[in-house]
Motif scaffolding. Sequence first.
Motif, PDB file in Angstrom:
ATOM      1  N   TYR A 132       0.149   4.787   9.507  1.00 31.58           N
ATOM      2  CA  TYR A 132      -0.709   4.423   8.379  1.00 31.58           C
ATOM      3  C   TYR A 132      -0.738   2.910   8.175  1.00 31.58           C
ATOM      4  O   TYR A 132      -1.776   2.343   7.796  1.00 31.58           O
ATOM      5  N   GLU A 177      -4.082   0.608   7.783  1.00 31.17           N
ATOM      6  CA  GLU A 177      -4.297  -0.307   6.659  1.00 31.17           C
ATOM      7  C   GLU A 177      -4.527  -1.741   7.143  1.00 31.17           C
ATOM      8  O   GLU A 177      -5.397  -2.447   6.643  1.00 31.17           O
ATOM      9  N   TRP A 201       0.812  -1.222   0.000  1.00 29.31           N
ATOM     10  CA  TRP A 201       0.000   0.000   0.000  1.00 29.31           C
ATOM     11  C   TRP A 201       0.845   1.272   0.000  1.00 29.31           C
ATOM     12  O   TRP A 201       0.443   2.261  -0.600  1.00 29.31           O
ATOM     13  N   LYS A 250      -7.613  -4.080   6.361  1.00 32.83           N
ATOM     14  CA  LYS A 250      -7.427  -5.256   5.509  1.00 32.83           C
ATOM     15  C   LYS A 250      -7.510  -6.578   6.275  1.00 32.83           C
ATOM     16  O   LYS A 250      -7.941  -7.593   5.717  1.00 32.83           O
TER      17      LYS A 250
END
Length: 409
Positions: free
Chosen positions: A182, A186, A131, A190
């Motif tokens: 971050y 994520e 990502w 996910k």
Amino acid sequence: MSQYRSDLLRLLDERGYIHQLTDAAGLDALATGQVVPGYIGFDPTAPSLHVGHLVSIMMLRQLQRAGHKPIVLMGGGTGKIGDPSFKDEARQLLTEDTIAQNVASIRRVFENFLTFGDGPTDAIMVDNAEWLDRLEYIPFLRDIGRHFSVNRMLSFDSVKLRLDREQSLSFLEFNYMILQAYDFLELSRKAACRLQMGGSDQWGNIVNGVELARRVDGTQVFGLTTPLLTNADGTKMGKTVGGAVWLNSDQLSHFDYWQFWRNTDDRDVGSRLRLFTDLPLDEIARLEALEGSEINAAKIVLANEATRLCRGEEAARNCEATAAETFSGGIGADLPKLDIPAEGIGLAAACTAIGFTQSNGEAKRKIAEGAVRLDDAAIKDPAYLVRLESGQTARLSLGKKKHAILRLA
């Protein structure tokens, strides 16, 4: 008795892993009622991790043992920058090929400690390059960057240390803590990840991630850090004169790994058994209560158990046998080996080549002090030339704890 109700926090607490928690009661309640996916990040800056990473690896193992899901996050993205936490200077930037090779090499170690698969508590390995490499700068600043206070970031110990020393902290590195936060966001999205764990130096980065998930998604996630692990003499655990104690066998021999644990200070045996083995706590209490020369039996148990986890059952058995043979005067089969040319090799060069010393100058000093022996005979001539006949071997020793086999190439 532990203050926690969940098997997870009781296990971590009783074995000495817990230093700080963002919300102890909340995490305890969550872990009591459901499987908690938890992660730790590792930047692939070398082909192998070292014993300094082992507390984190063991925490993931304990997470799985308590019925939860470990997530190993490889920093294929953040590894391109480098974590500035408590570093004196910026890390060297790595190429993408080098990072990919390091990730593949490091994975082999995790497969010894964790069960990977598709089940609810099976471990997974993910790479944050998935990502981070796709981020667009302006949208990232707008959507994520606005949640971070520079004033607060400057207050974190990891940043203050560099600034107080008037050492440069690049904008590239300053972004690292935002990217780590971050990552947590994520993984929450996910993989339903609800817990980030790490060393005490990661507390600021972990708190950033907890707050980012709450602000952006309204999701409650948790952070947990371990104490800074030091030896009884105050030195950092894992720092040795000979360099890093690598977990991969192609970076450090089985015997040297076993011997590292065997050489544990008497005062540290109990804590090392709790943190780095799966032995029951009552058995550990019995072993750490041993006194005098009997504590050596506990150190052998520690060396065997730690080596078994990292290198396998056979390696542990062979290393114990090699140690017994070596210290009884024989030549152990599992000792590190150095092939020397027919024309011979200088004794100082042999010490350096096998890794006993960092330089020939250091080796010559050790030789002059009488610390270097060939087949138990002290050699004090720094210019001594070691020569072997066909089929002959010799045991090279430095002090009482470093041994190797010399043989003809």
